[in-house]
Design a protein around this motif. Sequence first.
Motif, PDB file in Angstrom:
ATOM      1  N   ILE A 225     -30.893  -7.495 -33.881  1.00  0.00           N
ATOM      2  CA  ILE A 225     -30.856  -8.044 -32.441  1.00  0.00           C
ATOM      3  C   ILE A 225     -31.724  -7.466 -31.796  1.00  0.00           C
ATOM      4  CG2 ILE A 225     -29.765  -8.290 -30.334  1.00  0.00           C
ATOM      5  CD1 ILE A 225     -26.998  -8.818 -32.192  1.00  0.00           C
ATOM      6  N   PHE A 226     -31.943  -5.880 -31.747  1.00  0.00           N
ATOM      7  CA  PHE A 226     -32.822  -5.083 -31.169  1.00  0.00           C
ATOM      8  C   PHE A 226     -34.383  -5.318 -31.515  1.00  0.00           C
ATOM      9  CE2 PHE A 226     -35.551  -1.431 -30.790  1.00  0.00           C
ATOM     10  CZ  PHE A 226     -35.416  -0.988 -29.644  1.00  0.00           C
ATOM     11  N   GLN A 227     -34.308  -5.694 -32.730  1.00  0.00           N
ATOM     12  CA  GLN A 227     -35.938  -6.138 -33.077  1.00  0.00           C
ATOM     13  C   GLN A 227     -36.219  -7.397 -32.553  1.00  0.00           C
ATOM     14  OE1 GLN A 227     -36.708  -9.026 -35.449  1.00  0.00           O
ATOM     15  NE2 GLN A 227     -38.719  -8.336 -35.294  1.00  0.00           N
ATOM     16  N   THR A 228     -35.239  -8.239 -32.162  1.00  0.00           N
ATOM     17  CA  THR A 228     -35.599  -9.577 -31.752  1.00  0.00           C
ATOM     18  C   THR A 228     -36.203  -9.506 -30.458  1.00  0.00           C
ATOM     19  OG1 THR A 228     -34.292 -10.854 -33.047  1.00  0.00           O
ATOM     20  CG2 THR A 228     -34.804 -12.083 -31.100  1.00  0.00           C
ATOM     21  N   LEU A 229     -35.735  -8.727 -29.478  1.00  0.00           N
ATOM     22  CA  LEU A 229     -35.663  -8.362 -28.313  1.00  0.00           C
ATOM     23  C   LEU A 229     -36.976  -7.478 -28.053  1.00  0.00           C
ATOM     24  CD1 LEU A 229     -32.388  -7.693 -26.877  1.00  0.00           C
ATOM     25  CD2 LEU A 229     -33.590  -9.799 -26.690  1.00  0.00           C
ATOM     26  N   PHE A 230     -37.001  -6.327 -29.073  1.00  0.00           N
ATOM     27  CA  PHE A 230     -38.213  -5.501 -28.719  1.00  0.00           C
ATOM     28  C   PHE A 230     -38.964  -5.363 -30.401  1.00  0.00           C
ATOM     29  CE2 PHE A 230     -34.878  -4.318 -25.776  1.00  0.00           C
ATOM     30  CZ  PHE A 230     -35.380  -4.503 -24.624  1.00  0.00           C
ATOM     31  N   PRO A 231     -40.010  -6.197 -30.727  1.00  0.00           N
ATOM     32  CA  PRO A 231     -40.264  -6.108 -31.864  1.00  0.00           C
ATOM     33  C   PRO A 231     -41.260  -5.181 -32.295  1.00  0.00           C
ATOM     34  CG  PRO A 231     -41.800  -7.689 -30.590  1.00  0.00           C
ATOM     35  CD  PRO A 231     -40.678  -7.096 -29.651  1.00  0.00           C
ATOM     36  N   LEU A 232     -40.470  -3.922 -32.220  1.00  0.00           N
ATOM     37  CA  LEU A 232     -41.083  -2.488 -32.629  1.00  0.00           C
ATOM     38  C   LEU A 232     -40.781  -2.127 -34.236  1.00  0.00           C
ATOM     39  CD1 LEU A 232     -40.289  -0.477 -29.340  1.00  0.00           C
ATOM     40  CD2 LEU A 232     -42.397  -1.891 -30.018  1.00  0.00           C
ATOM     41  N   ILE A 233     -39.682  -2.810 -34.614  1.00  0.00           N
ATOM     42  CA  ILE A 233     -39.290  -2.413 -35.996  1.00  0.00           C
ATOM     43  C   ILE A 233     -39.441  -3.650 -36.960  1.00  0.00           C
ATOM     44  CG2 ILE A 233     -37.287  -1.554 -37.556  1.00  0.00           C
ATOM     45  CD1 ILE A 233     -36.374  -0.412 -35.053  1.00  0.00           C
ATOM     46  N   PRO A 234     -40.007  -3.564 -38.044  1.00  0.00           N
ATOM     47  CA  PRO A 234     -40.186  -5.175 -38.609  1.00  0.00           C
ATOM     48  C   PRO A 234     -38.771  -5.341 -39.027  1.00  0.00           C
ATOM     49  CG  PRO A 234     -41.854  -3.398 -39.421  1.00  0.00           C
ATOM     50  CD  PRO A 234     -40.830  -2.709 -38.492  1.00  0.00           C
ATOM     51  N   SER A 235     -38.490  -6.475 -38.981  1.00  0.00           N
ATOM     52  CA  SER A 235     -37.207  -7.149 -39.485  1.00  0.00           C
ATOM     53  C   SER A 235     -37.054  -7.036 -40.854  1.00  0.00           C
ATOM     54  CB  SER A 235     -36.949  -8.598 -39.076  1.00  0.00           C
ATOM     55  OG  SER A 235     -37.948  -9.514 -39.659  1.00  0.00           O
ATOM     56  N   ILE A 236     -38.236  -7.094 -41.647  1.00  0.00           N
ATOM     57  CA  ILE A 236     -38.087  -6.821 -42.995  1.00  0.00           C
ATOM     58  C   ILE A 236     -37.691  -5.637 -43.632  1.00  0.00           C
ATOM     59  CG2 ILE A 236     -39.644  -6.735 -45.365  1.00  0.00           C
ATOM     60  CD1 ILE A 236     -41.338  -9.268 -43.921  1.00  0.00           C
ATOM     61  N   LEU A 237     -38.091  -4.568 -42.767  1.00  0.00           N
ATOM     62  CA  LEU A 237     -37.720  -3.384 -42.866  1.00  0.00           C
ATOM     63  C   LEU A 237     -36.281  -3.005 -42.990  1.00  0.00           C
ATOM     64  CD1 LEU A 237     -38.011  -0.125 -43.615  1.00  0.00           C
ATOM     65  CD2 LEU A 237     -38.768   0.105 -41.293  1.00  0.00           C
ATOM     66  N   ILE A 238     -35.597  -3.744 -41.911  1.00  0.00           N
ATOM     67  CA  ILE A 238     -34.212  -3.510 -41.762  1.00  0.00           C
ATOM     68  C   ILE A 238     -33.585  -4.207 -43.021  1.00  0.00           C
ATOM     69  CG2 ILE A 238     -32.173  -4.155 -40.228  1.00  0.00           C
ATOM     70  CD1 ILE A 238     -34.410  -4.374 -37.783  1.00  0.00           C
ATOM     71  N   MET A 239     -34.069  -5.585 -43.236  1.00  0.00           N
ATOM     72  CA  MET A 239     -33.455  -6.152 -44.538  1.00  0.00           C
ATOM     73  C   MET A 239     -33.454  -5.562 -45.761  1.00  0.00           C
ATOM     74  SD  MET A 239     -35.174 -10.137 -43.757  1.00  0.00           S
ATOM     75  CE  MET A 239     -34.238 -10.980 -44.950  1.00  0.00           C
ATOM     76  N   ALA A 240     -34.505  -4.856 -46.030  1.00  0.00           N
ATOM     77  CA  ALA A 240     -34.693  -3.764 -47.223  1.00  0.00           C
ATOM     78  C   ALA A 240     -33.716  -2.767 -47.169  1.00  0.00           C
ATOM     79  CB  ALA A 240     -36.276  -3.368 -47.121  1.00  0.00           C
ATOM     80  N   VAL A 241     -33.663  -2.181 -46.049  1.00  0.00           N
ATOM     81  CA  VAL A 241     -32.685  -1.020 -45.918  1.00  0.00           C
ATOM     82  C   VAL A 241     -31.169  -1.635 -46.295  1.00  0.00           C
ATOM     83  CG1 VAL A 241     -31.562   0.648 -44.140  1.00  0.00           C
ATOM     84  CG2 VAL A 241     -34.185   0.329 -44.248  1.00  0.00           C
ATOM     85  N   ALA A 242     -30.914  -2.794 -45.731  1.00  0.00           N
ATOM     86  CA  ALA A 242     -29.418  -3.364 -45.861  1.00  0.00           C
ATOM     87  C   ALA A 242     -29.285  -3.488 -47.364  1.00  0.00           C
ATOM     88  CB  ALA A 242     -29.304  -4.670 -45.368  1.00  0.00           C
ATOM     89  N   VAL A 243     -30.300  -3.883 -48.056  1.00  0.00           N
ATOM     90  CA  VAL A 243     -30.263  -3.952 -49.443  1.00  0.00           C
ATOM     91  C   VAL A 243     -30.320  -2.516 -50.235  1.00  0.00           C
ATOM     92  CG1 VAL A 243     -31.535  -4.827 -51.808  1.00  0.00           C
ATOM     93  CG2 VAL A 243     -31.364  -6.214 -49.660  1.00  0.00           C
ATOM     94  N   LEU A 244     -30.878  -1.569 -49.879  1.00  0.00           N
ATOM     95  CA  LEU A 244     -30.867  -0.369 -50.334  1.00  0.00           C
ATOM     96  C   LEU A 244     -29.528   0.086 -50.282  1.00  0.00           C
ATOM     97  CD1 LEU A 244     -34.386   0.909 -49.325  1.00  0.00           C
ATOM     98  CD2 LEU A 244     -33.636   0.689 -51.640  1.00  0.00           C
ATOM     99  N   ALA A 245     -29.083  -0.033 -48.956  1.00  0.00           N
ATOM    100  CA  ALA A 245     -27.503   0.507 -48.715  1.00  0.00           C
ATOM    101  C   ALA A 245     -26.370  -0.194 -49.297  1.00  0.00           C
ATOM    102  CB  ALA A 245     -27.711   0.657 -47.308  1.00  0.00           C
ATOM    103  N   TYR A 246     -26.442  -1.455 -49.506  1.00  0.00           N
ATOM    104  CA  TYR A 246     -25.110  -2.018 -49.772  1.00  0.00           C
ATOM    105  C   TYR A 246     -25.374  -3.110 -51.085  1.00  0.00           C
ATOM    106  CZ  TYR A 246     -23.790  -0.622 -45.170  1.00  0.00           C
ATOM    107  OH  TYR A 246     -23.542   0.074 -44.199  1.00  0.00           O
ATOM    108  N   GLY A 247     -26.391  -3.095 -51.821  1.00  0.00           N
ATOM    109  CA  GLY A 247     -26.723  -3.625 -52.975  1.00  0.00           C
ATOM    110  C   GLY A 247     -27.333  -5.023 -52.808  1.00  0.00           C
ATOM    111  N   GLN A 248     -27.791  -5.700 -54.097  1.00  0.00           N
ATOM    112  CA  GLN A 248     -28.505  -6.864 -53.696  1.00  0.00           C
ATOM    113  C   GLN A 248     -27.618  -8.042 -53.113  1.00  0.00           C
ATOM    114  OE1 GLN A 248     -29.716  -7.656 -57.844  1.00  0.00           O
ATOM    115  NE2 GLN A 248     -31.725  -6.720 -57.533  1.00  0.00           N
ATOM    116  N   VAL A 249     -26.423  -8.129 -53.654  1.00  0.00           N
ATOM    117  CA  VAL A 249     -25.500  -9.191 -53.167  1.00  0.00           C
ATOM    118  C   VAL A 249     -25.085  -8.999 -51.719  1.00  0.00           C
ATOM    119  CG1 VAL A 249     -23.596 -10.515 -53.569  1.00  0.00           C
ATOM    120  CG2 VAL A 249     -24.876  -9.886 -55.538  1.00  0.00           C
TER     121      VAL A 249
END
Length: 228
Positions: free
Chosen positions: A66-90
Amino acid sequence: MKAEGNWIIPVVLVVSLVAMYFLWPDFQSFSNRAYSLFISGNHERIKDWVKGFGFWGPIIIFALMIFQTLFPLIPSILIMAVAVLAYGQVWGGLLAWGGLIIAAIVAYGIGRALGPVTVYKLVGQKAEQKVEGLVKRYGFWGIIATRVSPALSTDAASYAAGLLKMSFLRFLLATAIAIFPLTVLISFLGKDIERLKTTLIWISVISVAIFIGYVIYDHVIRQRGKGS
């Protein structure tokens, strides 16, 4: 509550987050720490930081989306990649997919409730009007086209749908369908950032080419219709 009134929820959420940031020093400190960590680009540190929150980790992922949507300072793809790294592919993939949908709903609500002046300040008038024209003309498929292509502003598409008062359910369905392939891609390539970047570039080029082809086709059909 009717689906058309669902835009109220994300607006209330955004106002609450902004108020918390300025009125709650601990929350402000946490937000600043999260921002500094994410712009560092250190994926292992970010992953460890997110997992360290346990149950609250997924909620933090959603908040960052949500923060990235309001203030596009952090790429959403980076946040998605972190989610996968932290919690696995599924589970990480589902978390990233859900986070993007929630962020898109927030942007839709802002566009619908606060109007063009606020939206132009968030994403820029030229970028928004460009995407708004695509969404206005192609509707459901315009949303899908802008979200499939990383070269176009996905946040602008959500704001445009709200500004144009597009059906909330149609917008939600188009968004969920469009971001699913990207989520699958990141789920499988999230650990190989360089390969992911290369793949995204190719996806962007191919998807833009397909959409341009569709626009040309649509233009030809319209011209034939006028001539008949």
